[in-house]
Every structure is written in structure tokens, then in C-alpha cells.
Design a protein around this motif. Structure first.
Motif, PDB file in Angstrom:
ATOM      1  N   TYR A  33      47.704  49.372  45.796  1.00  0.00           N
ATOM      2  CA  TYR A  33      47.004  48.955  44.578  1.00  0.00           C
ATOM      3  C   TYR A  33      47.627  47.663  44.075  1.00  0.00           C
ATOM      4  O   TYR A  33      48.822  47.615  43.783  1.00  0.00           O
ATOM      5  N   GLN A  34      46.812  46.608  43.985  1.00  0.00           N
ATOM      6  CA  GLN A  34      47.314  45.260  43.702  1.00  0.00           C
ATOM      7  C   GLN A  34      46.664  44.648  42.455  1.00  0.00           C
ATOM      8  O   GLN A  34      45.528  44.981  42.126  1.00  0.00           O
ATOM      9  N   LYS A  35      47.393  43.724  41.841  1.00  0.00           N
ATOM     10  CA  LYS A  35      46.869  42.947  40.710  1.00  0.00           C
ATOM     11  C   LYS A  35      47.080  41.472  41.007  1.00  0.00           C
ATOM     12  O   LYS A  35      48.166  41.058  41.400  1.00  0.00           O
ATOM     13  N   ASP A  36      46.021  40.683  40.836  1.00  0.00           N
ATOM     14  CA  ASP A  36      46.104  39.225  40.929  1.00  0.00           C
ATOM     15  C   ASP A  36      45.632  38.718  39.571  1.00  0.00           C
ATOM     16  O   ASP A  36      44.492  38.925  39.186  1.00  0.00           O
ATOM     17  N   GLU A  37      46.544  38.072  38.846  1.00  0.00           N
ATOM     18  CA  GLU A  37      46.236  37.664  37.478  1.00  0.00           C
ATOM     19  C   GLU A  37      46.519  36.183  37.288  1.00  0.00           C
ATOM     20  O   GLU A  37      47.500  35.661  37.802  1.00  0.00           O
ATOM     21  N   GLY A  38      45.627  35.522  36.577  1.00  0.00           N
ATOM     22  CA  GLY A  38      45.820  34.133  36.201  1.00  0.00           C
ATOM     23  C   GLY A  38      45.387  33.953  34.763  1.00  0.00           C
ATOM     24  O   GLY A  38      44.931  34.905  34.125  1.00  0.00           O
ATOM     25  N   PRO A  39      45.476  32.740  34.234  1.00  0.00           N
ATOM     26  CA  PRO A  39      45.112  32.529  32.828  1.00  0.00           C
ATOM     27  C   PRO A  39      43.654  32.883  32.527  1.00  0.00           C
ATOM     28  O   PRO A  39      43.332  33.267  31.407  1.00  0.00           O
ATOM     29  N   HIS A  40      42.781  32.788  33.559  1.00  0.00           N
ATOM     30  CA  HIS A  40      41.356  33.007  33.321  1.00  0.00           C
ATOM     31  C   HIS A  40      40.758  34.128  34.167  1.00  0.00           C
ATOM     32  O   HIS A  40      39.541  34.256  34.234  1.00  0.00           O
ATOM     33  N   HIS A  41      41.595  34.908  34.836  1.00  0.00           N
ATOM     34  CA  HIS A  41      41.045  35.995  35.660  1.00  0.00           C
ATOM     35  C   HIS A  41      42.017  37.163  35.792  1.00  0.00           C
ATOM     36  O   HIS A  41      43.218  36.996  35.599  1.00  0.00           O
ATOM     37  N   SER A  60      37.065  34.960  32.754  1.00  0.00           N
ATOM     38  CA  SER A  60      36.748  34.706  31.344  1.00  0.00           C
ATOM     39  C   SER A  60      35.459  33.901  31.207  1.00  0.00           C
ATOM     40  O   SER A  60      35.120  33.094  32.065  1.00  0.00           O
ATOM     41  N   ASN A  61      34.756  34.131  30.096  1.00  0.00           N
ATOM     42  CA  ASN A  61      33.506  33.410  29.829  1.00  0.00           C
ATOM     43  C   ASN A  61      33.709  31.905  29.881  1.00  0.00           C
ATOM     44  O   ASN A  61      32.891  31.176  30.434  1.00  0.00           O
ATOM     45  N   ALA A  62      34.797  31.433  29.317  1.00  0.00           N
ATOM     46  CA  ALA A  62      35.068  29.995  29.253  1.00  0.00           C
ATOM     47  C   ALA A  62      35.263  29.389  30.640  1.00  0.00           C
ATOM     48  O   ALA A  62      35.084  28.188  30.818  1.00  0.00           O
ATOM     49  N   SER A  63      35.615  30.204  31.633  1.00  0.00           N
ATOM     50  CA  SER A  63      35.909  29.695  32.975  1.00  0.00           C
ATOM     51  C   SER A  63      34.805  29.958  33.988  1.00  0.00           C
ATOM     52  O   SER A  63      34.926  29.563  35.145  1.00  0.00           O
ATOM     53  N   ARG A  64      33.745  30.618  33.579  1.00  0.00           N
ATOM     54  CA  ARG A  64      32.672  30.924  34.528  1.00  0.00           C
ATOM     55  C   ARG A  64      32.011  29.641  34.995  1.00  0.00           C
ATOM     56  O   ARG A  64      31.892  28.676  34.268  1.00  0.00           O
ATOM     57  N   GLY A  65      31.607  29.650  36.250  1.00  0.00           N
ATOM     58  CA  GLY A  65      30.969  28.475  36.833  1.00  0.00           C
ATOM     59  C   GLY A  65      31.956  27.485  37.419  1.00  0.00           C
ATOM     60  O   GLY A  65      31.571  26.438  37.926  1.00  0.00           O
TER      61      GLY A  65
END
Length: 194
Positions: A33-41, A60-65
Motif C-alpha cells: 500500500y503506497q502513497k504518492d503525494e505532492g502539493p497538488h495531488h 486539486s481543482n487549481a491544478s487540473r488541466g
């Protein structure tokens, strides 16, 4: 904001594991079981020897696209293992449900139209039907593949979704053979009309 808060704000209550459940999985099942985390995901996933299961994918909504989701999926696809995930059926009142399906279709996912997944939520006590999507490095698209997908999902359900469920929720989820079954005939491909 803490990674769990991001997931909890985005995903409906009937899909969420408790924070204690997820932190315990990371600690006690950290080999798969793994977690990959960043400022926007936030990406939570299971990587077993022969498949990958995406538990949660949040951008995050701000980072979509900006291609973050695409990069995360590509990172998993490069491992050359089948990838599975659960997704809600299209809800006309939730524009994100169709958007999610379009995203996974663009990334080469298929609908496992013979796999039925109907789990009772311990939070709401309602049955929540989910659809199973999959990506395979060499898709065969036959009944044997759907049975293999069903077996991967059953393994995930038993080892991850219901891990210590009585401890975390005070009660147990339904038995795996009640939740995940193979349909006698494929249903309509939910990705076809998108």
C-alpha cells in the motif's frame, strides 16, 4: 492541508476509508500500500506482484488541466502491470463523474463490464454500486481477462478494503463473494457513450 483532508473533501463518504485505516495500511501493509503525494495531488495505490489498484487519485481543482493526473497514470503504466480502479457510474447531478470517466478513457482504460461490485457502506448503510475500470499492457479483452480482474479485485477487497474493518468501524463489511461477482453477460460499456 493534510493529505487525508484533501481526499476526504473530494471523495464521497461512502467511498472513504477512515484516516486511521489508511495510516494503518501505510504502516502495516507498506510493502504493497503506497502513497504518492505532492502539493497538488494525492495518489493512494496498491502495488502487488502482478497488478496495481488505484485506491484514490486526487488532483486539486487549481491544478487540473496541467497534466498531473496523466503523469501519475503514466508512472503506474510504466510498471507494465494491469491497473484497476473503482469509479462511480455517471451521475447527471455530478459533472465530475463524467469528467473522471473521460479522463480514464483518454488514458487507455477499459470497462470491466462483466464484474459486478456492490458494497454496503458502513458510513451510510447504503449499497453503493461501483464500476471497475482497467488498463492492461497487453489487453486480451476476453472473458478470461474479466475473471482475472475479478480475482484481483477480490484480493484487494480482502487485503485492503476490509483490513481490520471491525477495529476501525465497529462492524465488518460484507463477505467478498457477496460484494464482487461475475455477471452472466456483459453490461453496456460505460466508456462507449462518453
Amino acid at each position: 492541508m493534510h493529505w487525508y483532508e484533501k481526499l476526504n473533501e473530494y471523495f464521497p463518504i461512502h467511498e472513504m476509508k477512515s484516516q486511521e485505516h489508511m495510516e494503518t495500511l501505510l504502516e502495516e501493509k507498506g510493502d504493497i500500500y503506497q502513497k504518492d503525494e505532492g502539493p497538488h495531488h494525492v495518489l493512494m495505490y496498491v502495488e502487488d506482484t502482478d497488478y496495481i489498484f488505484i485506491d484514490y487519485l486526487f488532483v486539486s481543482n487549481a491544478s487540473r488541466g496541467q497534466g498531473i493526473g496523466k503523469k501519475l497514470i503514466k508512472m503506474l503504466q510504466e510498471k507494465q502491470k494491469p491497473i484497476l480502479l473503482e469509479v462511480e457510474p455517471i451521475d447527471k447531478n455530478d459533472k465530475d463523474s463524467a469528467r473522471r470517466l473521460k479522463f480514464y478513457k483518454r488514458e487507455g482504460f477499459n470497462h470491466a463490464s462483466m464484474v459486478s461490485y456492490r458494497r454496503r457502506s458502513l458510513a451510510t448503510n447504503e449499497i453503493s454500486p461501483m464500476e471497475i475500470l482497467y488498463w492492461a499492457p497487453n489487453p486480451r479483452l476476453d472473458a478470461a481477462e474479466e475473471e482475472e480482474i475479478l480475482n484481483y479485485m477480490k484480493r484487494t477487497y480482502q487485503r485492503i478494503h476490509t483490513y481490520k474493518d471491525k477495529l476501525f468501524y465497529g462492524k465488518m463489511y460484507q463477505p467478498v463473494d457477496e460484494v464482487l461477482t461475475l455477471k452472466s453477460a456483459p453490461e453496456e460499456d460505460i466508456l462507449k457513450s462518453i
